[in-house]
Design a protein around this motif. Structure first.
Motif, PDB file in Angstrom:
ATOM      1  N   GLU A  77       0.835  -1.206   0.000  1.00  0.00           N
ATOM      2  CA  GLU A  77       0.000   0.000   0.000  1.00  0.00           C
ATOM      3  C   GLU A  77       0.868   1.255   0.000  1.00  0.00           C
ATOM      4  O   GLU A  77       0.591   2.225  -0.726  1.00  0.00           O
ATOM      5  CB  GLU A  77      -0.928  -0.013   1.211  1.00  0.00           C
ATOM      6  N   LEU A  78       1.930   1.256   0.794  1.00  0.00           N
ATOM      7  CA  LEU A  78       2.847   2.397   0.806  1.00  0.00           C
ATOM      8  C   LEU A  78       3.503   2.560  -0.560  1.00  0.00           C
ATOM      9  O   LEU A  78       3.642   3.686  -1.060  1.00  0.00           O
ATOM     10  CB  LEU A  78       3.915   2.196   1.887  1.00  0.00           C
ATOM     11  N   ASN A  79       3.872   1.458  -1.165  1.00  0.00           N
ATOM     12  CA  ASN A  79       4.487   1.539  -2.487  1.00  0.00           C
ATOM     13  C   ASN A  79       3.514   2.121  -3.509  1.00  0.00           C
ATOM     14  O   ASN A  79       3.903   2.909  -4.382  1.00  0.00           O
ATOM     15  CB  ASN A  79       4.948   0.154  -2.935  1.00  0.00           C
ATOM     16  N   ARG A  80       2.239   1.746  -3.401  1.00  0.00           N
ATOM     17  CA  ARG A  80       1.226   2.299  -4.304  1.00  0.00           C
ATOM     18  C   ARG A  80       1.109   3.812  -4.138  1.00  0.00           C
ATOM     19  O   ARG A  80       1.051   4.551  -5.134  1.00  0.00           O
ATOM     20  CB  ARG A  80      -0.131   1.637  -4.043  1.00  0.00           C
ATOM     21  N   GLN A  81       1.094   4.285  -2.897  1.00  0.00           N
ATOM     22  CA  GLN A  81       0.998   5.724  -2.655  1.00  0.00           C
ATOM     23  C   GLN A  81       2.213   6.462  -3.209  1.00  0.00           C
ATOM     24  O   GLN A  81       2.082   7.539  -3.801  1.00  0.00           O
ATOM     25  CB  GLN A  81       0.864   5.979  -1.152  1.00  0.00           C
ATOM     26  N   ILE A  82       3.380   5.881  -3.021  1.00  0.00           N
ATOM     27  CA  ILE A  82       4.599   6.523  -3.496  1.00  0.00           C
ATOM     28  C   ILE A  82       4.632   6.583  -5.015  1.00  0.00           C
ATOM     29  O   ILE A  82       5.041   7.594  -5.614  1.00  0.00           O
ATOM     30  CB  ILE A  82       5.830   5.771  -2.944  1.00  0.00           C
ATOM     31  N   ARG A  83       4.170   5.514  -5.671  1.00  0.00           N
ATOM     32  CA  ARG A  83       4.239   5.467  -7.124  1.00  0.00           C
ATOM     33  C   ARG A  83       3.294   6.467  -7.794  1.00  0.00           C
ATOM     34  O   ARG A  83       3.407   6.722  -8.996  1.00  0.00           O
ATOM     35  CB  ARG A  83       3.929   4.051  -7.601  1.00  0.00           C
ATOM     36  N   GLU A  84       2.364   7.038  -7.025  1.00  0.00           N
ATOM     37  CA  GLU A  84       1.523   8.099  -7.566  1.00  0.00           C
ATOM     38  C   GLU A  84       2.318   9.376  -7.800  1.00  0.00           C
ATOM     39  O   GLU A  84       1.934  10.226  -8.610  1.00  0.00           O
ATOM     40  CB  GLU A  84       0.338   8.370  -6.637  1.00  0.00           C
ATOM     41  N   SER A  85       3.434   9.527  -7.078  1.00  0.00           N
ATOM     42  CA  SER A  85       4.268  10.729  -7.213  1.00  0.00           C
ATOM     43  C   SER A  85       5.606  10.445  -7.884  1.00  0.00           C
ATOM     44  O   SER A  85       6.182  11.333  -8.514  1.00  0.00           O
ATOM     45  CB  SER A  85       4.538  11.337  -5.829  1.00  0.00           C
ATOM     46  N   PHE A  86       6.129   9.220  -7.741  1.00  0.00           N
ATOM     47  CA  PHE A  86       7.480   8.925  -8.190  1.00  0.00           C
ATOM     48  C   PHE A  86       7.518   7.598  -8.952  1.00  0.00           C
ATOM     49  O   PHE A  86       6.878   6.627  -8.549  1.00  0.00           O
ATOM     50  CB  PHE A  86       8.438   8.826  -6.994  1.00  0.00           C
ATOM     51  N   ASP A  87       8.280   7.566 -10.033  1.00  0.00           N
ATOM     52  CA  ASP A  87       8.575   6.306 -10.699  1.00  0.00           C
ATOM     53  C   ASP A  87       9.485   5.479  -9.807  1.00  0.00           C
ATOM     54  O   ASP A  87      10.220   6.013  -8.978  1.00  0.00           O
ATOM     55  CB  ASP A  87       9.265   6.553 -12.045  1.00  0.00           C
ATOM     56  N   GLU A  88       9.483   4.165 -10.012  1.00  0.00           N
ATOM     57  CA  GLU A  88      10.354   3.286  -9.225  1.00  0.00           C
ATOM     58  C   GLU A  88      11.813   3.698  -9.359  1.00  0.00           C
ATOM     59  O   GLU A  88      12.577   3.645  -8.387  1.00  0.00           O
ATOM     60  CB  GLU A  88      10.169   1.830  -9.674  1.00  0.00           C
ATOM     61  N   ASP A  89      12.221   4.162 -10.533  1.00  0.00           N
ATOM     62  CA  ASP A  89      13.613   4.566 -10.745  1.00  0.00           C
ATOM     63  C   ASP A  89      14.003   5.801  -9.944  1.00  0.00           C
ATOM     64  O   ASP A  89      15.186   6.123  -9.848  1.00  0.00           O
ATOM     65  CB  ASP A  89      13.871   4.842 -12.234  1.00  0.00           C
ATOM     66  N   SER A  90      13.011   6.488  -9.364  1.00  0.00           N
ATOM     67  CA  SER A  90      13.280   7.703  -8.594  1.00  0.00           C
ATOM     68  C   SER A  90      13.154   7.491  -7.089  1.00  0.00           C
ATOM     69  O   SER A  90      13.281   8.442  -6.319  1.00  0.00           O
ATOM     70  CB  SER A  90      12.314   8.825  -9.021  1.00  0.00           C
ATOM     71  N   VAL A  91      12.902   6.239  -6.680  1.00  0.00           N
ATOM     72  CA  VAL A  91      12.710   5.928  -5.267  1.00  0.00           C
ATOM     73  C   VAL A  91      13.987   5.284  -4.723  1.00  0.00           C
ATOM     74  O   VAL A  91      14.485   4.298  -5.286  1.00  0.00           O
ATOM     75  CB  VAL A  91      11.507   4.985  -5.057  1.00  0.00           C
ATOM     76  N   TYR A  92      14.499   5.832  -3.630  1.00  0.00           N
ATOM     77  CA  TYR A  92      15.728   5.351  -3.000  1.00  0.00           C
ATOM     78  C   TYR A  92      15.396   4.885  -1.583  1.00  0.00           C
ATOM     79  O   TYR A  92      15.313   5.687  -0.657  1.00  0.00           O
ATOM     80  CB  TYR A  92      16.780   6.469  -2.966  1.00  0.00           C
ATOM     81  N   ARG A  93      15.154   3.581  -1.449  1.00  0.00           N
ATOM     82  CA  ARG A  93      14.866   3.002  -0.124  1.00  0.00           C
ATOM     83  C   ARG A  93      16.210   2.766   0.553  1.00  0.00           C
ATOM     84  O   ARG A  93      16.940   1.842   0.201  1.00  0.00           O
ATOM     85  CB  ARG A  93      14.070   1.708  -0.270  1.00  0.00           C
ATOM     86  N   ILE A  94      16.514   3.592   1.536  1.00  0.00           N
ATOM     87  CA  ILE A  94      17.867   3.634   2.082  1.00  0.00           C
ATOM     88  C   ILE A  94      18.036   2.622   3.206  1.00  0.00           C
ATOM     89  O   ILE A  94      17.148   2.441   4.046  1.00  0.00           O
ATOM     90  CB  ILE A  94      18.214   5.066   2.550  1.00  0.00           C
ATOM     91  N   ASP A  95      19.160   1.948   3.202  1.00  0.00           N
ATOM     92  CA  ASP A  95      19.569   1.055   4.280  1.00  0.00           C
ATOM     93  C   ASP A  95      21.042   1.336   4.521  1.00  0.00           C
ATOM     94  O   ASP A  95      21.888   0.985   3.696  1.00  0.00           O
ATOM     95  CB  ASP A  95      19.353  -0.405   3.881  1.00  0.00           C
ATOM     96  N   HIS A  96      21.347   1.960   5.653  1.00  0.00           N
ATOM     97  CA  HIS A  96      22.715   2.429   5.865  1.00  0.00           C
ATOM     98  C   HIS A  96      23.725   1.287   5.915  1.00  0.00           C
ATOM     99  O   HIS A  96      24.922   1.507   5.730  1.00  0.00           O
ATOM    100  CB  HIS A  96      22.795   3.273   7.143  1.00  0.00           C
ATOM    101  N   TYR A  97      23.261   0.039   6.136  1.00  0.00           N
ATOM    102  CA  TYR A  97      24.202  -1.079   6.123  1.00  0.00           C
ATOM    103  C   TYR A  97      24.855  -1.252   4.750  1.00  0.00           C
ATOM    104  O   TYR A  97      26.002  -1.686   4.650  1.00  0.00           O
ATOM    105  CB  TYR A  97      23.502  -2.381   6.538  1.00  0.00           C
ATOM    106  N   LEU A  98      24.124  -0.900   3.694  1.00  0.00           N
ATOM    107  CA  LEU A  98      24.698  -1.021   2.355  1.00  0.00           C
ATOM    108  C   LEU A  98      25.757   0.040   2.093  1.00  0.00           C
ATOM    109  O   LEU A  98      26.472  -0.031   1.091  1.00  0.00           O
ATOM    110  CB  LEU A  98      23.590  -0.940   1.303  1.00  0.00           C
ATOM    111  N   GLY A  99      25.868   1.021   2.975  1.00  0.00           N
ATOM    112  CA  GLY A  99      26.920   2.016   2.854  1.00  0.00           C
ATOM    113  C   GLY A  99      28.148   1.687   3.671  1.00  0.00           C
ATOM    114  O   GLY A  99      29.160   2.398   3.592  1.00  0.00           O
TER     115      GLY A  99
END
Length: 482
Positions: free
Chosen positions: A160-182
């Motif tokens: 549901e959150l992904n659906r709301q986000i995709r109304e404003s942003f394409d998937e290529d513009s979404v950065y789901r951050i996880d600091h462990y990957l840094g």
């Protein structure tokens, strides 16, 4: 380093994450020239701060993490920061925020580029994304959304959150951050695997007995009891940090190092993720709650925690894949609060080989993520002046000088957001598989709770409950690190 023109809108600008991590990271990027003259940051929160007060908070954050920095540089940096008191549920506030963003875009010649960073309570993520869309806050240039964990509470809420986000942003513009990957040693996993023939040639089920991931914390929930009791170790650590590490360990080698190629390899792996049954969970998973220690209460006595709670503060379990170089190799994980020490590490256990020395141990490859950055091989060597074998470590550890050059995870990942590199961010298709796995475990636990099985209590200062030592497929396997 190229100067990126942009206006960043930071939801949660008065929060602890922004103060401890984001402002120091942004200052480092400013010093390196990635952001310089054509950027502005709008901090938003409910508090009625002025621009001047907000800038002082940013300045304090930089001073706390930097020593000997030119004061003129700090003052020039904070002059790019502006504050807008904001109620994320009030549409009128988005209208005011849009005007500020448009004015700053013109003043700083930001070319209509916008970055929206959600650094506040997760329950507001969907509301913010919806109002960014219906009030047209996006600019005429690039628009990128950075979103902190947790992304949802289960698969249904995440979808549901992904659906709301995709109304404003394409998937290529979404950065789901996880600091462990840094983190430096997490980013070392792929080079270690793929550039060293001695490792690359044995990275498969013919040679690897199992893989073990440990993310141990030495403290309890502290003041986060209310949040933690609605989450637990599985959702708080496994669904993101641990699965990110496991994916890097088990994915097939990508065709190249582009973001698209890396994520294609990850998706190929995750499409083969084995979702555990209730019987699997009973056999290969353990959960626990810490008891009281000398200087802290037990979990069930913590502030804002339900005294009848079944929320786990420790979890261990097994992950397996049908495809990839580690297909059918068990990958064990454990994480928890109030454990023996704070330590994040990976142990790759090689199979015991037939040899002339009957007492030869298996070899291990260990990657220590925190508190030091270290890689070492555990091998067999001869005892001096006597028969028999001893274990030896071939060790590579970063020096203090090298560690001083390692950027903070947030600095590295914020850099990637600015330059549009999504390699170290989670795609929705990957996240969906993580949630399927977690939901299956949670469903099995819910049934166990109804049958009267509660999380096992464990003494603080150890590595979890005794049942965690029994999750292995065979009696000869055990936790390498104790």
């Amino acid at each position: 380093m190229k100067n990126i023109p942009v206006v960043m809108i930071l939801f949660g600008g008065s929060g602890d994450l922004a103060h401890r991590k984001l402002y120091p990271a942004l200052f480092n990027l400013y010093q390196k020239g990635l952001i310089r003259s054509n950027f502005a940051v709008i901090g938003t929160a409910r508090r009625p701060w002025s621009h001047e007060y907000f800038r002082q908070q940013v300045s304090d954050a930089v001073h706390e993490t930097h020593r000997g920095v030119n004061e003129d540089d700090i003052q020039d940096f904070v002059s790019h920061f502006y504050y807008q008191s904001h109620d994320v549920t009030d549409v009128d506030h988005y209208i005011a925020l849009k005007k500020v963003a448009n004015d700053l875009d013109e003043e700083y010649k930001a070319q209509g580029n916008r970055i929206f960073y959600m650094a506040m309570a997760p329950r507001f993520f969907g509301t913010i994304a919806t109002h960014i869309n219906d009030q047209s806050l996006t600019g005429s240039g690039f628009n990128r959304l950075v979103i902190e964990k947790p992304f949802g509470h289960d698969l249904q809420s995440a979808a549901e959150l992904n659906r709301q986000i995709r109304e404003s942003f394409d998937e290529d513009s979404v950065y789901r951050i996880d600091h462990y990957l840094g983190k430096e040693m997490v980013q070392n996993i792929m080079p270690l695997r793929m550039t060293n023939p001695i490792i690359k040639n044995i990275w498969n089920g013919d040679y690897i007995q199992n893989v073990q991931v440990t993310l141990a914390e030495s403290l309890g929930v502290g003041t986060r009891g209310g949040y933690y009791d609605g989450s637990g170790a599985l959702r708080d650590m496994v669904q993101n940090h641990i699965f990110q590490i496991i994916t890097l360990l088990a994915m097939p080698e990508p065709t190249d190092l582009t973001s698209d190629a890396v994520h294609k390899a990850k998706q190929e792996l995750l499409d083969s993720l084995i979702i555990p049954t209730a019987a699997d969970v009973k056999k290969n998973f353990a959960r626990g709650q810490y008891l009281a220690g000398e200087d802290h209460p037990g979990y069930l006595e913590e502030d804002q925690v339900d005294p009848d709670s079944h929320t786990e503060t420790f979890v261990s379990g097994k992950v397996e894949f049908k495809q990839g170089p580690l297909a059918s190799v068990p990958i064990y994980f454990r994480t928890g609060k109030n454990l023996k020490e704070k330590n994040s590490r990976i142990d790759i256990v090689l199979k015991h080989m037939n040899n002339l020395y009957g007492n030869a141990h298996s070899n291990n490859i260990s990657i220590v993520i925190d508190p030091v950055s270290e890689i070492y091989f555990t091998i067999n060597g001869k005892k001096i002046m006597t028969d028999g074998l001893r274990r030896e470590n071939l060790d590579y550890r970063f020096s203090e000088q090298e560690m001083a050059k390692v950027p903070d995870g947030y600095e590295r990942l914020l850099h990637d957001v600015f330059v549009a590199d999504r390699t170290n961010f989670t795609h929705w298709a990957e996240l969906k598989q993580y949630w399927k796995f977690v939901d299956a475990v949670e469903d099995a636990w819910d049934k166990q709770n109804k049958d009267g099985y509660a999380p096992e209590q464990y003494q603080p200062g150890k590595f979890g409950p005794a049942s965690s030592d029994k999750i292995f497929d065979s009696e000869t396997e055990h936790w390498i690190y104790n």
